[in-house]
Design an enzyme around this catalytic site. Structure first.
Site: not given
Ligand code: SAM
Length: 378
Positions: A184, A233, A305
């Site tokens: 994205k 985040g 998703c």
């Molecule tokens: N947006 C990405 C893409 O389109 O390629 C996919 C994101 S994936 C669904 C969710 C992501 O959230 C993972 O890479 C994970 O490492 C990250 N994540 C999990 N907990 C998080 C946090 N507390 N803060 C930031 N990122 C986090």
């Protein structure tokens, strides 16, 4: 006394089976008669879209894809929006001349009749090719151009809908809060509009993959403008609150398609049950942080998703409540129903999603699941 070592010897139930059992229980109730069709689609090969890389020779790539019979579903939707807009204008003009309302009433009638489709057209430089409904041709892997930049990025085409809903405008400050591996982020860059792009992901290893994607698709002078960080985040709002025009919160979720197909990194693994149970809480905290990071008047798109209402609509409702009660921030949910009208030739949408939109996997259009919902910070 013989003690049975059941933990070591009992047959291990695959995580994919556990995922399917859980989905049968929950989605059977949630989606009712639609579930068997969604279930079989989840278990079949998924379809991809080819996101054209505007930093490569994009016109040549597009031509090559068109020769294969693939179509750019985004420009198709934009054309459809224009047609509908023209039809509606003609219809309104006809009705206006036939009606006998008092002069002051005309505007009010028009406003009430204008479908959301017309107030939010699809304007984007993003091009993504898919094969038509029912066509299960696969794209070849991407190839590098003479400068070594890859020509397209293969991704679930439904993943572009949250980016389109973000509606990035020239010079917008954009935050991609959970960005890795970066599909994205790459799509956001394709708009060519970002005044500033911050891409964050808590996972160091996944952030490395984000760097790899940027290196393979984006020229040096542009990728150096992207601010990549690996922060949690959930704390973003406190660190850099009220800064961004647009924030994408693409949270970790039960990744439903992956969970029924792959043992590797499966969140239904028994050892990860606590992590799975905590997902809605993590999602909520990330969305609230996303709202706090947005400027007043700015917009947040939340996406997963997963088909799960607990990870989708319930997170939205709770985040709105927390923003209001704990931070005195009002938000409203934007109507995205025009997405359903514009993209129905490519995707199969759920018709009863209370807030936001949900793409349902379907055998003739095997994309998704993808949930997305847009909040406007008042
Ligand atoms: N947006 C990405 C893409 O389109 O390629 C996919 C994101 S994936 C669904 C969710 C992501 O959230 C993972 O890479 C994970 O490492 C990250 N994540 C999990 N907990 C998080 C946090 N507390 N803060 C930031 N990122 C986090």
């Amino acid at each position: 006394r013989y003690k049975k070592k059941w933990a070591a010897t009992a047959p291990r139930v695959p995580s994919t089976r556990l995922a399917l059992q859980s989905f049968d229980m929950n989605y059977g109730l949630q989606l009712k008669e639609a579930w068997p069709s969604v279930r079989v689609s989840l278990l079949c090969e998924q379809k991809y879209g080819a996101l054209v890389n505007s930093f490569a020779d994009a016109d040549r790539v597009a031509q090559e894809l068109e020769l294969l019979n693939a179509v750019d579903f985004i420009s198709g939707a934009a054309q459809k929006a224009q047609r509908l807009q023209q039809d509606s204008a003609v219809e309104q003009a006809g009705r206006g001349s036939a009606s006998r309302e008092a002069p002051g009433e005309r505007w009010a009638v028009k406003q009430a009749e204008t479908p959301p489709l017309l107030s939010a057209p699809i304007t984007s430089n993003i091009r993504c090719y898919t094969f038509p409904r029912g066509d299960i041709t696969r794209f070849r892997p991407a190839r590098p151009d003479t400068l070594g930049i890859l020509n397209y990025y293969l991704m679930d085409a439904a993943s572009l809908l949250p980016v389109l809903a973000l509606n990035v405008q020239p010079d917008d400050f954009v935050l991609d809060l959970c960005a890795a591996p970066g599909g994205k982020t790459l799509a956001i860059l394709q708009t060519g509009f970002c005044g500033h792009l911050a891409a964050n992901d808590v996972s160091i290893s996944r952030t490395k993959r984000l760097h790899q994607i940027l290196n393979s698709y984006v020229p040096k002078q542009i990728r150096e403008t992207v601010c990549v960080t690996s922060w949690d985040g959930r704390n973003w709002g406190e660190l850099e609150g009220g800064t961004f025009h647009k924030v994408l919160v693409d949270v970790p979720c039960t990744t439903d398609r992956h969970s029924v197909m792959e043992e590797d990194n499966n969140i239904f693994n028994r050892r990860r049950s606590k992590e799975r149970q905590m997902l809605p809480m993590l999602q909520l905290q990330l969305l609230v942080a996303g709202i706090l990071a947005t400027k007043p008047g700015g917009e947040v798109v939340y996406s997963t998703c997963s088909l799960s209402q607990l990870q989708n609509e319930y997170v939205i409702e709770r985040a709105i409540e927390i923003a209001e009660t704990e931070y005195d921030i009002s938000t409203r949910v934007e109507d995205l129903s025009h997405f359903r009208a514009l993209f129905q030739d490519t995707f199969s949408f759920s018709s009863d999603c209370r807030l936001g939109e949900l793409v349902l996997p379907h055998l003739t259009a095997n994309f998704g699941p993808m949930y997305f919902c847009k909040l406007h910070r008042v």
